[in-house]
Design an enzyme around this catalytic site. Structure first.
Site, PDB file in Angstrom:
ATOM      1  N   CYS A 203       3.544  -4.828   6.589  1.00 20.62           N
ATOM      2  CA  CYS A 203       3.103  -4.548   5.221  1.00 20.62           C
ATOM      3  C   CYS A 203       4.280  -4.088   4.369  1.00 20.62           C
ATOM      4  CB  CYS A 203       2.022  -3.467   5.230  1.00 20.62           C
ATOM      5  SG  CYS A 203       0.433  -4.026   5.873  1.00 20.62           S
TER       6      CYS A 203
ATOM      7  N   HIS B  36       0.819  -1.215   0.000  1.00 25.93           N
ATOM      8  CA  HIS B  36       0.000   0.000   0.000  1.00 25.93           C
ATOM      9  C   HIS B  36       0.855   1.268   0.000  1.00 25.93           C
ATOM     10  CE1 HIS B  36       0.913   0.843   4.241  1.00 25.93           C
ATOM     11  NE2 HIS B  36       0.687  -0.432   4.502  1.00 25.93           N
TER      12      HIS B  36
END
Length: 413
Positions: free
Chosen positions: A339, A321
């Protein structure tokens, strides 16, 4: 009155009238059997379901001709018009179905007969089969559409199957057809879940059709029910390979490098999982909170952030992201909670160039290896030998190599 030699001459109308009389007799008398309206053959045949409210689907359908008659044809169909195959004896005395009847289904049987004089008879029979003790249903996934080369096919059963023999029966009934053809197998994830994948990734551009032949098939004490078929298409081969030690992600399409992106992955204690992952979904905006991955609010590691262009790879919350707050570390250090972060521009580009089922590979991280089944589609982390061991048609033991493994729910931004 004129004479023909040796015979008296008769008026013409006298010769025609007898002919008309004969013709009239042929039309008004007994017609040819094939042109007759069939008689009611109810008394001429015996149906093994006569008198039953519901027919036992475990037994073949049998129709027998009484003495003095013979069966000439039998047509049996279900409510959808599908034919039940059967065999008629040479002497026309008995017909028996050769394919199984479905449980809890309605059938119509049309029986043609003839008596000793060759007159045609007909009887139509409608009957309902009894429901099975339990009905085994299957739901295929994902939804029909276009997916990446790593997308496995799933089969969710309505009831658990524990016997190795019954598992093999189920597997053989769940059919996957790929164009071009591939070598692939079902793998038992647990007692109710199977995954199907090829030995290698799906070929780019492949067309896949999945359907069940379980309907009416006996599986232990159950019978199979109807299932909705599935059609998939496979897109281009898109792979994103992240080297956590070099802080880069290289995105390839059909083997050609499209872009190399500076990234940051999980810091020590929150290391990103290594291994092969399959994209599960894409969300243009996600609110990420540390509590959802077990980090207490107010602690030094807590966070509550709105995140854009998030591509999910695990159910526990690992994404690729946009992370504009860590641009200074991208390409040089790992600072996230698991992440893979990148600039907003790169995240948007990645979001637009991948689809569900595409492959994401992580290497060089200090994290655990991606598990096969319990936290997303990590199917490709099993070797082909271990995948085969989870197939009841390829292995001799009960159960497979793919029992769900535990996984820490701790990725984050």
């Amino acid at each position: 009155m004129s004479r023909i030699r040796g015979f008296p001459t008769v008026p013409v109308f006298a010769l025609l009238i007898p002919g008309l009389a004969l013709g009239s007799a042929a039309c008004a008398g007994d017609p040819h059997p094939l042109s007759s309206k069939p008689y009611d053959a109810s008394e001429q045949i015996v149906f093994n379901g006569d008198g039953d409210q519901k027919v036992n689907p475990d037994k073949p359908l049998e129709i027998t001709a009484r003495k003095g008659g013979r069966i000439t044809d039998v047509t049996a169909t279900d409510a959808a018009g599908r034919h039940v195959r059967g065999a008629l004896t040479h002497d026309g005395t008995r017909w028996q179905s050769t394919t199984p009847l479905a449980a809890g289904a309605h059938y119509t049987v049309r029986v043609s007969t003839e008596n000793g004089d060759g007159d045609p008879g007909l009887r139509s029979i409608g009957f309902q089969t009894a429901g099975a003790d339990q009905l085994l249903r299957v739901a295929f996934g994902p939804d029909s559409g276009t997916y990446g080369v790593g997308q496995p096919i799933t089969a969710e059963l309505s009831r658990p199957i524990k016997s190795h023999k019954d598992r093999a029966t189920v597997e053989r009934a769940l059919r996957v057809e790929s164009h071009p053809r591939v070598t692939g197998l079902w793998h038992w994830v647990d007692n109710k879940t199977l995954h199907y994948r090829p030995r290698e990734y799906w070929p780019a551009g492949a067309r896949i059709e999945v359907h069940s032949g379980l309907q009416g098939v006996r599986v232990g004490k159950m019978r199979g029910g109807a299932a909705k078929p599935l059609k998939l298409r496979i897109g281009a081969r898109v792979e994103a390979v992240t080297d956590a030690s070099r802080h880069t992600m290289t995105v390839k399409r059909n083997g050609k490098v499209l872009r190399t992106i500076p990234v940051t992955t999980g810091k020590p204690g929150f290391d990103t999982r290594n291994g092969i992952k399959t994209i599960l979904g894409k969300e243009a905006f996600v609110q990420m909170r540390s509590q959802s991955v077990g980090i207490a609010a107010g602690s030094a590691e807590s966070y509550d952030l709105g995140v854009h262009w998030a591509t999910r790879v695990t159910w526990s919350g690992e994404y690729l992201h946009a992370a504009p707050w860590s641009v200074g570390s991208q390409g040089s250090a790992n600072t996230s909670h698991g992440c893979t972060g990148m600039s907003t521009e790169n995240a948007k580009w990645f979001f637009d160039h991948v689809r569900v089922g595409d492959i994401v590979v992580v290497k060089g991280s200090g994290g655990e290896k991606m598990t096969p089944f319990d936290n997303g589609f990590g199917d490709w982390n099993l070797s082909w030998a271990k995948w085969r061991a989870g197939s009841a048609t390829q292995s001799s033991g009960a159960g497979g190599a793919g029992a769900a493994q535990s996984s820490r729910l701790r990725p984050g931004v």
